[in-house]
Design a protein around this motif. Structure first.
Motif, PDB file in Angstrom:
ATOM      1  N   GLU A  18       0.839  -1.195   0.000  1.00  0.00           N
ATOM      2  CA  GLU A  18       0.000   0.000   0.000  1.00  0.00           C
ATOM      3  C   GLU A  18       0.874   1.245   0.000  1.00  0.00           C
ATOM      4  N   ARG A  19       1.939   1.227   0.799  1.00  0.00           N
ATOM      5  CA  ARG A  19       2.877   2.343   0.843  1.00  0.00           C
ATOM      6  C   ARG A  19       3.507   2.580  -0.529  1.00  0.00           C
ATOM      7  N   ALA A  20       3.926   1.515  -1.185  1.00  0.00           N
ATOM      8  CA  ALA A  20       4.534   1.644  -2.506  1.00  0.00           C
ATOM      9  C   ALA A  20       3.547   2.226  -3.520  1.00  0.00           C
ATOM     10  N   LEU A  21       2.293   1.851  -3.381  1.00  0.00           N
ATOM     11  CA  LEU A  21       1.281   2.311  -4.336  1.00  0.00           C
ATOM     12  C   LEU A  21       1.002   3.801  -4.195  1.00  0.00           C
ATOM     13  N   TYR A  22       0.866   4.265  -2.961  1.00  0.00           N
ATOM     14  CA  TYR A  22       0.394   5.631  -2.748  1.00  0.00           C
ATOM     15  C   TYR A  22       1.487   6.642  -2.392  1.00  0.00           C
ATOM     16  N   SER A  23       2.395   6.288  -1.504  1.00  0.00           N
ATOM     17  CA  SER A  23       3.323   7.281  -0.975  1.00  0.00           C
ATOM     18  C   SER A  23       4.362   7.661  -2.014  1.00  0.00           C
ATOM     19  N   ASP A  24       4.388   8.916  -2.377  1.00  0.00           N
ATOM     20  CA  ASP A  24       5.272   9.389  -3.442  1.00  0.00           C
ATOM     21  C   ASP A  24       5.603  10.845  -3.159  1.00  0.00           C
ATOM     22  N   LEU A  25       6.875  11.125  -2.987  1.00  0.00           N
ATOM     23  CA  LEU A  25       7.274  12.483  -2.638  1.00  0.00           C
ATOM     24  C   LEU A  25       6.864  13.503  -3.694  1.00  0.00           C
ATOM     25  N   SER A  26       6.759  13.079  -4.948  1.00  0.00           N
ATOM     26  CA  SER A  26       6.540  14.032  -6.035  1.00  0.00           C
ATOM     27  C   SER A  26       5.100  14.128  -6.502  1.00  0.00           C
ATOM     28  N   ILE A  27       4.237  13.233  -6.015  1.00  0.00           N
ATOM     29  CA  ILE A  27       2.820  13.243  -6.411  1.00  0.00           C
ATOM     30  C   ILE A  27       1.965  13.123  -5.156  1.00  0.00           C
ATOM     31  N   ALA A  28       1.032  14.038  -4.989  1.00  0.00           N
ATOM     32  CA  ALA A  28       0.149  13.981  -3.818  1.00  0.00           C
ATOM     33  C   ALA A  28      -0.771  12.765  -3.904  1.00  0.00           C
ATOM     34  N   ASP A  29      -0.926  12.050  -2.768  1.00  0.00           N
ATOM     35  CA  ASP A  29      -1.760  10.857  -2.716  1.00  0.00           C
ATOM     36  C   ASP A  29      -3.179  11.226  -2.281  1.00  0.00           C
ATOM     37  N   LEU A  30      -3.846  12.031  -3.101  1.00  0.00           N
ATOM     38  CA  LEU A  30      -5.139  12.621  -2.727  1.00  0.00           C
ATOM     39  C   LEU A  30      -6.179  11.567  -2.351  1.00  0.00           C
ATOM     40  N   THR A  31      -6.187  10.440  -3.034  1.00  0.00           N
ATOM     41  CA  THR A  31      -7.271   9.466  -2.828  1.00  0.00           C
ATOM     42  C   THR A  31      -7.001   8.494  -1.683  1.00  0.00           C
ATOM     43  N   TRP A  32      -5.860   8.589  -1.033  1.00  0.00           N
ATOM     44  CA  TRP A  32      -5.522   7.690   0.078  1.00  0.00           C
ATOM     45  C   TRP A  32      -6.266   8.143   1.332  1.00  0.00           C
ATOM     46  N   ASP A  33      -6.658   7.190   2.173  1.00  0.00           N
ATOM     47  CA  ASP A  33      -7.392   7.519   3.398  1.00  0.00           C
ATOM     48  C   ASP A  33      -6.612   8.484   4.287  1.00  0.00           C
ATOM     49  N   ALA A  34      -5.280   8.350   4.305  1.00  0.00           N
ATOM     50  CA  ALA A  34      -4.464   9.229   5.148  1.00  0.00           C
ATOM     51  C   ALA A  34      -4.594  10.678   4.718  1.00  0.00           C
ATOM     52  N   THR A  35      -4.665  10.912   3.411  1.00  0.00           N
ATOM     53  CA  THR A  35      -4.822  12.278   2.920  1.00  0.00           C
ATOM     54  C   THR A  35      -6.212  12.812   3.254  1.00  0.00           C
TER      55      THR A  35
END
Length: 485
Positions: free
Chosen positions: A190-207
């Motif tokens: 899940e971390r690999a899919l969403y967490s990205d320093l250069s792209i905001a992970d808008l659709t992730w529950d954490a965001t």
């Protein structure tokens, strides 16, 4: 041979980033000795990617293409900006440098099984800090917050007392905002899919949780109502030193002027370190992004000649020699500094002579080989870090930052490093970064009863504008095992 070396231009007043005492020293001590013309190319710190892309498009980029984070470095690679490296050549021309970072180069420098990247060392660092107005905490009869609920209560107390707000700036380009809202332990896929320093992970529950809290802060006047206008460090710092806000994050260094500027406006101001836990929701842990075991990520411009590339290896080797590196980091003994009985550098306060260092201790010149000044043992390093990072009289800030860093080290984890290029990131990054700013500001500024509706609509637009393409491509790479931690 001419080599062009990039150097960050941080807009320090009175500092010529490409022509100063130290660039002239480098030319004399390295360039003239080896028949190399060393030219420095200014890269705006806040406009870095734009500057590089414009220079690359015009075939005027420097010989080193650098960035602090792998997603963007991979984006440069995917544009064909870098040439493949011969590690035997690097070992031959830069044996000292290679002995320091060779294992890192071999472990992390490959893309599609070919060598493209080399690195600066990254010792532990803990001088990225958030300052908070301790005198305001005392004035409203509160203690230092230990979680997000208490932090919001503190901001409310400041509001009711007619003090400043909790600050705020436009989140852009560097997306580390959601760590404390994430679940623990980490789900690596899940971390690999969403967490990205250069792209905001808008659709992730954490965001979503991050935005929901910020929406609450906005609607209850806990943060700057015009946070979106603070688009750079200077504007955010101006709010803090003027007393408009009581919170400000920065890389603290011994010659930082933030605190002295604050005191000019309010002689009674006191500052403390805001611990990471203070922004963490109850039930979560104070997670943060751990650095990879490398600092600056570098590649050689695909247009750079063989001779210039070898001269760059020689430059890294020269800078890796302890005496040369020490001089670039500290200046002239007896002018910039003295040595104490332990051999630690004692900077001369307010030195303004010809050999004056830049405001971040010349780091933008020597970061090619190492991320922070180092001594031979950890205790000396800690003492040195306090000297390098703490303004005089504020040593406790770095000591407290170290304590907080150690307390939360178990929750600091690296992002996934993809070993193949995720092409859709480079293709969609500019569009999504612009769209993110629009959508997240809409979510924050929506009325509380409209947050869910606004957020869901934002996610649909974001996915349709290229984010779904990124998620799909990343998922294929994850399924193929093309990533590491």
């Amino acid at each position: 041979v001419t080599i062009q070396i990039p150097v960050y231009d941080r807009a320090f007043e009175g500092w010529n980033v490409t022509d100063n005492y130290y660039t002239q020293y480098i030319q004399k001590e390295f360039g003239d000795k080896y028949n190399v013309d060393v030219q420095f190319v200014a890269i705006g710190r806040t406009t870095e990617v734009t500057d590089y892309m414009q220079l690359l498009a015009a075939d005027k980029a420097p010989d080193i293409i650098f960035h602090y984070d792998m997603p963007q470095a991979l984006a440069y690679y995917s544009e064909g900006a870098m040439q493949e490296l011969d590690l035997e050549e690097l070992k031959n021309y830069a044996p000292t440098y290679y002995s320091n970072v060779g294992a890192t180069v071999e472990n992390y420098g490959k893309v599609d099984d070919k060598n493209y990247f080399f690195f600066g060392e990254r010792p532990d660092a803990y001088n990225w800090v958030t300052l908070i107005r301790q005198d305001w905490i005392d004035q409203v009869g509160k203690e230092m917050p230990t979680n997000l609920t208490e932090l919001n209560e503190l901001f409310a107390a400041w509001r009711d007392a007619g003090l400043g707000n909790g600050g705020g700036s436009l989140v852009q380009n560097n997306f580390t905002y959601s760590y404390v809202f994430r679940n623990w332990p980490v789900d690596e896929k899940e971390r690999a899919l969403y967490s990205d320093l250069s792209i905001a992970d808008l659709t992730w529950d954490a965001t979503k949780e991050f935005l929901k809290n910020m929406n609450y802060q906005y609607n209850n006047n806990l943060i700057d109502k015009e946070f979106y206008l603070n688009t750079d460090a200077a504007s955010t710092e101006a709010d803090f030193v003027s007393g408009k806000s009581g919170v400000y994050s920065l890389y603290l260094s011994s010659n930082s002027t933030t605190i002295s500027s604050l005191l000019k406006n309010d002689a009674n101001a006191k500052v403390s370190i805001l611990p990471l836990a203070a922004g963490t929701p109850e039930g979560k842990v104070p997670q943060s992004r751990a650095y990879w075991p490398f600092g600056m990520i570098m590649g050689i411009n695909s247009n750079t000649s063989d001779e210039a590339r070898r001269a760059i290896w020689m430059y890294l080797e020269w800078m890796s020699q302890p005496d040369n590196l020490f001089f670039l980091q500290n200046g002239v003994e007896g002018e910039n500094y003295t040595l104490d009985a332990d051999g630690l550098v004692q900077k001369v306060a307010d030195f303004s002579g010809e050999s004056m260092l830049s405001q971040n201790n010349n780091k933008d010149y020597w970061c090619l080989v190492v991320e922070s000044a180092q001594y031979e043992n950890e205790e000396l390093n800690k003492k040195a870090n306090i000297l390098n990072w703490a303004p005089a009289g504020y040593e406790y800030l770095i000591e407290d930052a170290y304590t907080d860093y150690q307390a939360n080290l178990q929750y600091a984890t690296t992002d996934a490093l993809f070993t193949s290029v995720i092409e859709s990131v480079a293709e969609n990054k500019a569009t999504l970064n612009d769209l993110w700013k629009e959508l997240y500001v809409e979510c924050v500024m929506a009325s509380e009863d409209k947050f869910e509706e606004t957020y869901n609509s934002a996610c649909e637009r974001y996915l349709d504008s290229g984010y779904q393409q990124i998620l799909d491509e990343k998922q294929k790479a994850i399924d193929a095992g093309a990533y590491t931690y």
